[in-house]
Each structure stands twice: as structure tokens, then as C-alpha cells.
Design an enzyme around this catalytic site. Structure first.
Site, PDB file in Angstrom:
ATOM      1  N   CYS A  57     -71.448 -47.298  39.265  1.00  0.00           N
ATOM      2  CA  CYS A  57     -72.308 -48.524  39.063  1.00  0.00           C
ATOM      3  C   CYS A  57     -73.779 -47.825  39.137  1.00  0.00           C
ATOM      4  O   CYS A  57     -74.726 -48.233  38.502  1.00  0.00           O
ATOM      5  CB  CYS A  57     -72.121 -49.533  40.115  1.00  0.00           C
ATOM      6  SG  CYS A  57     -71.842 -49.017  41.637  1.00  0.00           S
ATOM      7  N   HIS A  78     -78.312 -52.981  41.987  1.00  0.00           N
ATOM      8  CA  HIS A  78     -78.806 -51.561  42.444  1.00  0.00           C
ATOM      9  C   HIS A  78     -80.177 -51.509  41.735  1.00  0.00           C
ATOM     10  O   HIS A  78     -80.219 -51.685  40.558  1.00  0.00           O
ATOM     11  CB  HIS A  78     -77.708 -50.619  42.060  1.00  0.00           C
ATOM     12  CG  HIS A  78     -76.508 -50.426  42.629  1.00  0.00           C
ATOM     13  ND1 HIS A  78     -76.126 -51.326  43.759  1.00  0.00           N
ATOM     14  CD2 HIS A  78     -75.438 -49.611  42.435  1.00  0.00           C
ATOM     15  CE1 HIS A  78     -75.053 -51.030  44.380  1.00  0.00           C
ATOM     16  NE2 HIS A  78     -74.436 -49.939  43.380  1.00  0.00           N
TER      17      HIS A  78
END
Length: 343
Positions: free
Chosen positions: A130, A261
Site C-alpha cells: 500500500c 498513507h
């Protein structure tokens, strides 16, 4: 033409739940959808496109009649069960790290290398980490035009990267430190506050508090002092972009954010480029949203990006001291853009 049948393996996990949410929010392109999970979750009912589906236990028979299986389970589970699904003629799309660096398994980001999915000798397609995915749609577009040569990245990774236990732990720690206005003002006061609230670090996914703190150690430590997350950024970027000698330096940090993120990216290219050219190119990308007006405090942040599909990019600027180098800040929902959507 009949619709393909889909198996979701790990359907009750953090990313599996997001996958189901995405499926429910979009046109139903599937025939049968089969929800698969561990014995612990078997029997649970989940609504998909208006139907209550019963979760079945992961087994060889669970893949009978399926065309595609999407896996969001730990590496050791994918390592066993993705080949079993593939042996039954099912295309296995795996979100774990088990097969990403296998030369016979394509590592695919649709915006960058969709052609790679056609060559899958083992019947398995891998989904990147990710963190890597957060920047890849933007970097792929920039590389196609200016040829990326060097990459320096600092990541600020949400706790949901550690799954449901990470989400639950941050929520519990926030509640605990809220009881002590002095927490964080003196040495180890956060740790002491957690222990006073029956939240010892021995029960945490991390060796340090995550509330009121950052942890410069996302992933386990490997040879040379690098973490597994940092090595994934290096190795996966090389494979996806097709640059075997790409120079990469990464530092991955866990931060007290639930979802999304963020990456501070310093990218060097073989050819000259300007911030305005980069901005124009990224604005034309269908899965990238440019938020770049810092004079008016417009730039991407995790709390804004959470729950959204695109990669958000801002703080686009040309380096003062490094030729052909652009700095930017990229943010992506790690459960959606960083996992479920790409799978």
C-alpha cells in the site's frame, strides 16, 4: 457472455470489508460472489448487492466454480491457498507480499503496467504494498515522460496498515491519553499513561506508543538496518516501473492516523522538467487529484483523503539544489487505493 464468478478471500478483514463496500457501490459486473474467510468467521452473513451472503470457510472446495479469487490474507495464508486456487483454473489476485518479487508473477498497477497482467505463468497476479501504491500512479506518469532515475521517499503510514488490531489500538490509546493532559510532555509519560489505563505495550502491535507519537519503524527490521516496508518500496518500485537499476532510499514511519498513507517524495529524472509541467501532467491523470495551492493552505492530508479512491498530490516543487528533481507530497487511502481498488 456470462459474468465471471468472484471469490473474496479474507472477506471479513479490514481490506476485505472495503472491497465489499466498493462492490456494493458500483454496478454489479459479477455472477456469483463467494465470501471466504477463516473458520472463526464462517457462517457470518454479509449483504452484497442486496443479498445476504454467508461467509464460507477457506478450503479447496471453496474455489469450485470461481473464475477470479481476490486474496487479502496474511502472506503465509496466500502462499498456500493462492496456488491451490490457481491450480483449479482460478485467476488469483493476491494482496499479500508472498508473490510480489517472484519473477513468474506480475506485480500490477493498472495505471502503470496493465499489460503485465496478461503474462501470469503461475495463474497469480500480485498487488503491490500500500505504501508503494500511494505514489505509483503519479510516478508512473512522470516516468513515462521524463524517465525516473532516483527516488527518495519518507512515508507516514496509517495504523490501518496493521489491520484491525492497529485501528483498535490507536483508538484505545487516544481514549487513554485523553484522560491525562500531561501525557506527552515528559519522558515516557504516554507509556505510563497507557499502562495506568491497562494498555501495556506488550498488548500492542508496536513496541512504542502510537498516540502522541511517531514510530520510525514500519515493518520488521532486515539486514542493513532497513525495514521490510522500506525494502518493499525499493524493490516493488523497480519491478512495477521496469527500472531494474532505480536508485531508491526510503524511510517508513508509522503515525497516529487511522486511514491514509502519506509520502514525501523526492524524484530525480533523466530529462529536464518543471513544477508547472509536472502539475499539468498529473492533472490529466484519471486517478490522480492535484491539490496544490499552498499559499491558500491547499494540499492533501490523510483526514481529507480517507474514504476516497484517487491518489492526491500536492506540494509540487522543483528542487533548489538537485537538477531535474521534483518534490511532492502524495496521499492515498491505504485500504482503498492502496489495497482493495488495485486488487
Amino acid at each position: 457472455m456470462s459474468k465471471p464468478n468472484l471469490a473474496l478471500v479474507g472477506a471479513t478483514g479490514a481490506v476485505g470489508t472495503v472491497m465489499i463496500d466498493i462492490i456494493n457501490s458500483r454496478e454489479n459486473i459479477w455472477g456469483e460472489i463467494r465470501l471466504i474467510a477463516s473458520a472463526r468467521s464462517a457462517g457470518k452473513k454479509i449483504q452484497v448487492h442486496g443479498q445476504d451472503l454467508t461467509v464460507v470457510e477457506l478450503s479447496e472446495d471453496a474455489f469450485n466454480g470461481m473464475d477470479i479469487a481476490m486474496f487479502d490474507v496474511p502472506d503465509e495464508v496466500s502462499e498456500i491457498w493462492a496456488p491451490i486456487a490457481a491450480a483449479k483454473g482460478v485467476v488469483a489476485v493476491d494482496n499479500s507480499a508472498a508473490f510480489r518479487m517472484n519473477p513468474e508473477v506480475p506485480l500490477v498497477v493498472p495505471e502503470v503496467n496493465p499489460f503485465a497482467a496478461k503474462s501470469r505463468p503461475l495463474g497469480i497476479i500480485a498487488n503491490p504494498n500500500c505504501t508503494t501504491l500511494t505514489m505509483m500512479a503519479a510516478l508512473g506518469a512522470l516516468h513515462n515522460k521524463w524517465k525516473l532515475t532516483e527516488l527518495v521517499v519518507a512515508s507516514y503510514q496509517a495504523v490501518s496498515g496493521a489491520g484491525t488490531p492497529g485501528i483498535d489500538r490507536l483508538a484505545a490509546e487516544i481514549a487513554a491519553v485523553a484522560t491525562n493532559a500531561e501525557a506527552g510532555l515528559t519522558t515516557d509519560s504516554v507509556t505510563n499513561t497507557l499502562e495506568a489505563n491497562s494498555l501495556p505495550l506488550s498488548d500492542s502491535p508496536w513496541a512504542q506508543p502510537i498516540a502522541l507519537n511517531v514510530i520510525p519503524a514500519a515493518g520488521g527490521f532486515k539486514d542493513g538496518g532497513h525495514t521490510s516496508e522500506e525494502l518493499k518500496v525499493r524493490n516493488e518500485s523497480r519491478k512495477i516501473l521496469g527500472i531494474s537499476d532505480l536508485k531508491v532510499a526510503a524511510t517508513c514511519v508509522r503515525v497516529p492516523v487511522q486511514v491514509s498513507h502519506s509520502l514525501a517524495v523526492h524524484a530525480t529524472f533523466a530529462n529536464a522538467l518543471s513544477a508547472s509541467e509536472v502539475r499539468e501532467l498529473l492533472e490529466a491523470q484519471p486517478t490522480v487529484v492535484v491539490m496544490d495551492d499552498p499559499a491558500n493552505d491547499v494540499y492533501p492530508t490523510p483526514q481529507h483523503v480517507a474514504g476516497q479512491d484517487p491518489t492526491f498530490v500536492g506540494r509540487i516543487r522543483q528542487s533548489e539544489d538537485f537538477p531535474n528533481t521534483i518534490g511532492l507530497f502524495a496521499v492515498g487511502d491505504n485500504l482503498r487505493k492502496g489495497a482493495a481498488l488495485n486488487t
